[in-house]
Design a protein around this motif. Structure first.
Motif, PDB file in Angstrom:
ATOM      1  N   ARG A  88      17.911  74.716  55.930  1.00 22.70           N
ATOM      2  CA  ARG A  88      18.594  74.607  54.640  1.00 22.70           C
ATOM      3  C   ARG A  88      19.043  73.167  54.473  1.00 22.70           C
ATOM      4  O   ARG A  88      19.678  72.598  55.364  1.00 22.70           O
ATOM      5  CB  ARG A  88      19.802  75.532  54.556  1.00 22.70           C
ATOM      6  CG  ARG A  88      20.520  75.444  53.199  1.00 22.70           C
ATOM      7  CD  ARG A  88      21.851  76.188  53.168  1.00 22.70           C
ATOM      8  NE  ARG A  88      21.668  77.636  53.179  1.00 22.70           N
ATOM      9  CZ  ARG A  88      22.038  78.426  54.179  1.00 22.70           C
ATOM     10  NH1 ARG A  88      22.584  77.893  55.262  1.00 22.70           N
ATOM     11  NH2 ARG A  88      21.866  79.723  54.108  1.00 22.70           N
ATOM     12  N   HIS A  99      18.402  74.248  39.858  1.00 20.91           N
ATOM     13  CA  HIS A  99      18.864  75.002  41.019  1.00 20.91           C
ATOM     14  C   HIS A  99      20.388  74.908  41.080  1.00 20.91           C
ATOM     15  O   HIS A  99      20.964  73.832  40.897  1.00 20.91           O
ATOM     16  CB  HIS A  99      18.247  74.447  42.306  1.00 20.91           C
ATOM     17  CG  HIS A  99      18.446  75.349  43.484  1.00 20.91           C
ATOM     18  ND1 HIS A  99      19.611  75.350  44.224  1.00 20.91           N
ATOM     19  CD2 HIS A  99      17.635  76.285  44.041  1.00 20.91           C
ATOM     20  CE1 HIS A  99      19.503  76.248  45.197  1.00 20.91           C
ATOM     21  NE2 HIS A  99      18.322  76.823  45.104  1.00 20.91           N
ATOM     22  N   GLU A 190      13.993  90.380  55.699  1.00 21.81           N
ATOM     23  CA  GLU A 190      15.023  89.795  54.836  1.00 21.81           C
ATOM     24  C   GLU A 190      14.502  88.542  54.137  1.00 21.81           C
ATOM     25  O   GLU A 190      14.776  88.312  52.953  1.00 21.81           O
ATOM     26  CB  GLU A 190      16.273  89.470  55.641  1.00 21.81           C
ATOM     27  CG  GLU A 190      17.403  88.876  54.805  1.00 21.81           C
ATOM     28  CD  GLU A 190      18.644  88.579  55.620  1.00 21.81           C
ATOM     29  OE1 GLU A 190      19.482  87.774  55.164  1.00 21.81           O
ATOM     30  OE2 GLU A 190      18.792  89.157  56.727  1.00 21.81           O
ATOM     31  N   MET A 194      14.171  87.778  50.138  1.00 21.34           N
ATOM     32  CA  MET A 194      14.775  86.609  49.500  1.00 21.34           C
ATOM     33  C   MET A 194      13.796  85.904  48.568  1.00 21.34           C
ATOM     34  O   MET A 194      14.211  85.176  47.656  1.00 21.34           O
ATOM     35  CB  MET A 194      15.306  85.657  50.569  1.00 21.34           C
ATOM     36  CG  MET A 194      16.501  86.214  51.329  1.00 21.34           C
ATOM     37  SD  MET A 194      16.994  85.202  52.741  1.00 21.34           S
ATOM     38  CE  MET A 194      17.716  83.787  51.900  1.00 21.34           C
ATOM     39  N   SER A 197      14.286  87.973  45.400  1.00 23.62           N
ATOM     40  CA  SER A 197      15.581  87.743  44.759  1.00 23.62           C
ATOM     41  C   SER A 197      15.726  86.328  44.225  1.00 23.62           C
ATOM     42  O   SER A 197      16.640  86.050  43.442  1.00 23.62           O
ATOM     43  CB  SER A 197      16.710  88.015  45.761  1.00 23.62           C
ATOM     44  OG  SER A 197      16.701  87.031  46.802  1.00 23.62           O
ATOM     45  N   ASP A 199      16.301  83.739  46.243  1.00 23.47           N
ATOM     46  CA  ASP A 199      17.089  82.953  47.193  1.00 23.47           C
ATOM     47  C   ASP A 199      16.216  82.007  48.009  1.00 23.47           C
ATOM     48  O   ASP A 199      16.701  81.000  48.525  1.00 23.47           O
ATOM     49  CB  ASP A 199      17.870  83.887  48.134  1.00 23.47           C
ATOM     50  CG  ASP A 199      18.950  84.659  47.390  1.00 23.47           C
ATOM     51  OD1 ASP A 199      19.756  84.011  46.697  1.00 23.47           O
ATOM     52  OD2 ASP A 199      18.965  85.896  47.482  1.00 23.47           O
ATOM     53  N   ILE A 200      14.942  82.340  48.174  1.00 26.90           N
ATOM     54  CA  ILE A 200      13.958  81.401  48.710  1.00 26.90           C
ATOM     55  C   ILE A 200      13.045  81.040  47.554  1.00 26.90           C
ATOM     56  O   ILE A 200      12.318  81.883  47.025  1.00 26.90           O
ATOM     57  CB  ILE A 200      13.163  81.995  49.884  1.00 26.90           C
ATOM     58  CG1 ILE A 200      14.082  82.182  51.094  1.00 26.90           C
ATOM     59  CG2 ILE A 200      11.986  81.103  50.249  1.00 26.90           C
ATOM     60  CD1 ILE A 200      13.400  82.775  52.315  1.00 26.90           C
TER      61      ILE A 200
END
Length: 229
Positions: A88, A99, A190, A194, A197, A199-200
Motif C-alpha cells: 500500500r 481516488h 478477500e 476487494m 468492491s 478497494d483494489i
C-alpha cells in the motif's frame, strides 16, 4: 544546445529525439519527425508520421508518447496459507483523478532501470516487501496503456515465506526516492472480493489476482477427462 538532444540532460542522456525514427517493421507507417517535449526525468515525445489506412489512403498524424522505461511486477503468494502479499502506497496521479486518498493496494512493482526483468523484480520485491524470493515464474508481458505510454510490464509470480512478511508496517521502499510502502497480507478470496468492491483498483494487481484464480496457484482444476471406452 538543448539538454537531452545535443548535450546531456540531468540523467546523462543525449539523442533523445532520434528514438523511433528508424522503425521499419510496419510498411504502412513512415516516421517523419520526432520532437522531445520534456525530458525532466522521463521522456515526452511528439512523433509526426504518415499512416496508410485500410482503404489505401495516407494521412499525416501526430501522437505524443510518454517513455518511462519498461517495468516488472510480481504476485507474492503462499499456497499453504492461501494468502497474497501486496503493498500500500500513495499515488498522486490516482489521488488527483478521483481516488479518495491516493493510497493504492498493489502488487510489488518497479522499473527495470537497465536490469533484466527477472533481476529487477527480485530487487523490487526485496525493496518493497522485505521478501527475498527465489526464481520468479513468468506470467506474461503486456503494454499497459498503449495509446500514450510506451512501457511494457513484465508480470511474475513467486511464493513467499510468511516469516519474512511484515504486514502493515511502513518503511519499505527506497527512502531517497520518497517511497513509504506498507505490506498488506490478505487471504486470497478477500483480495478477489476487494476487486469487486473497488478497494483494489490497480490494473496490474487485478490482472495478477485474476491470473492466480484462473491459471495460477489458486486456479480451479479443469473438468475430469472423459474415460476412454
Amino acid at each position: 544546445m538543448t539538454a537531452g538532444l545535443d548535450t546531456p540532460d540531468r540523467r546523462g542522456r543525449t539523442g533523445l529525439d532520434r528514438h523511433g525514427r528508424d522503425l521499419t517493421g510496419n510498411p504502412r507507417v513512415r516516421v517523419r519527425d520526432v520532437e522531445v517535449l520534456s525530458c525532466d526525468w522521463y521522456v515526452l515525445r511528439r512523433t509526426t508520421f504518415d499512416y496508410q489506412h485500410s482503404d489505401g489512403h495516407w494521412s499525416r498524424e501526430q501522437r505524443e508518447t510518454y517513455d518511462r522505461g519498461d517495468g516488472a511486477t510480481i504476485l507474492l503468494h503462499n499456497a499453504e496459507r492461501r494468502t497474497v502479499l501486496l503493498t500500500r502506497q500513495f499515488r498522486l496521479p490516482a489521488y488527483v483523478n478521483g481516488h479518495p486518498d491516493g493510497m493504492l493496494i498493489e502488487a510489488a512493482a518497479g522499473l527495470l532501470d537497465g536490469d533484466a526483468p527477472e533481476e529487477a523484480i527480485r530487487r523490487e520485491a526485496a525493496e518493497e516487501t522485505g521478501c527475498v524470493i527465489g526464481v520468479p515464474e513468468p506470467v506474461f508481458t503486456v503494454y499497459m496503456s498503449p495509446g500514450s505510454v510506451t512501457e511494457r510490464l513484465h508480470f511474475y509470480a513467486a511464493p513467499y515465506d510468511p516469516v519474512s512478511a511484515t504486514a502493515d508496517e511502513y518503511g519499505h521502499g527506497v527512502a531517497e526516492e520518497g517511497e513509504d510502502i506498507a505490506t498488506v497480507e490478505l487471504p486470497f478470496d478477500e483480495a478477489l472480493a476487494m476487486i469487486r468492491s473497488g478497494d483494489i483498483a490497480d490494473a496490474k494487481t487485478i490482472m495478477l489476482l485474476q491470473w492466480a484464480a484462473l491459471d495460477g496457484p489458486y486456479g480451479h482444476p479443469g473438468p475430469p477427462s472423459s474415460p476412454v471406452p
